[in-house]
Design a protein around this motif. Structure first.
Motif, mmCIF file in Angstrom:
data_model
loop_
_atom_site.group_PDB
_atom_site.id
_atom_site.type_symbol
_atom_site.label_atom_id
_atom_site.label_comp_id
_atom_site.label_asym_id
_atom_site.label_seq_id
_atom_site.Cartn_x
_atom_site.Cartn_y
_atom_site.Cartn_z
ATOM 1 N N UNK A 53 0.742 -1.428 0.105
ATOM 2 C CA UNK A 53 0.274 0.118 0.079
ATOM 3 C C UNK A 53 0.841 1.351 -0.561
ATOM 4 N N UNK A 54 0.452 2.385 -0.223
ATOM 5 C CA UNK A 54 0.988 3.858 -1.052
ATOM 6 C C UNK A 54 -0.039 4.497 0.775
ATOM 7 N N UNK A 55 0.695 5.134 2.003
ATOM 8 C CA UNK A 55 -0.144 5.242 2.918
ATOM 9 C C UNK A 55 0.335 6.691 2.930
ATOM 10 N N UNK A 56 -0.287 7.554 2.772
ATOM 11 C CA UNK A 56 0.129 8.777 2.937
ATOM 12 C C UNK A 56 -0.023 9.379 4.775
ATOM 13 N N UNK A 57 0.787 9.857 5.737
ATOM 14 C CA UNK A 57 1.433 9.555 6.466
ATOM 15 C C UNK A 57 0.367 10.790 7.309
#
Length: 168
Positions: A53-57
């Motif tokens: 996954x690409x997770x925006x902090x």
């Protein structure tokens, strides 16, 4: 020879993160749909159909002063190996404070916002646009912090994040 308070806290955090990760797990989907139970360790091998996954902090809050990233990580975990953390923050302007991302070497440095042995992994200009990306490549705890103003953003602004990725 005892663990001491710091060692006991690290063990407690690790056990808690494992428990949170397991509580949020949908076992029927993972065990029935994505594992081959006939071979491999521990009970099969990882299915290539599972994607990282690409997770925006911080989610829609991004990376900014005054946001509780520990609370966000608990609510949005667990995180897995090969997931990508994206740190988005405004580039420096006259009206905004600059932010950066440091990778801290250990839990003690994280707790105390001690940047002396930390490695700067994102400059103040790298958070704009698509943001700065960091891939969780190893099975280890990762400790991140904003190092601007000599750690003030970490200490007072809660701009720090601890992540321990799990195997899928």
């Amino acid at each position: 020879m005892g663990l001491g308070n710091a060692g006991a806290l690290v063990i407690l955090v690790a056990i808690s993160m494992f428990g949170i990760g397991m509580a949020n797990k949908n076992f029927s989907a993972d065990w029935n749909g994505n594992w081959n139970h006939t071979a491999g360790w521990p009970y099969g091998h990882w299915n290539a159909n599972q994607t990282s996954k690409r997770i925006i902090v911080g989610g829609s809050e991004n990376w900014h002063f005054g946001f509780n990233y520990t609370d966000w990580a608990i609510k949005n975990g667990p995180f897995y190996l090969n997931d990508t953390l994206v740190f988005k923050f405004d580039p420096p302007k006259d009206t905004t404070f600059p932010h950066s991302v440091y990778l801290l070497p250990d839990f003690w440095s994280f707790q105390n916002c001690d940047l002396r042995r930390a490695k700067k992994i994102a400059q103040v200009t790298q958070g704009g646009g698509e943001g700065f990306e960091f891939v969780l490549k190893r099975w280890q705890p990762y400790y991140f912090a904003c190092g601007e103003r000599n750690g003030f953003h970490c200490k007072t602004g809660m701009m720090k994040l601890a992540v321990s990725p799990f195997f899928r």
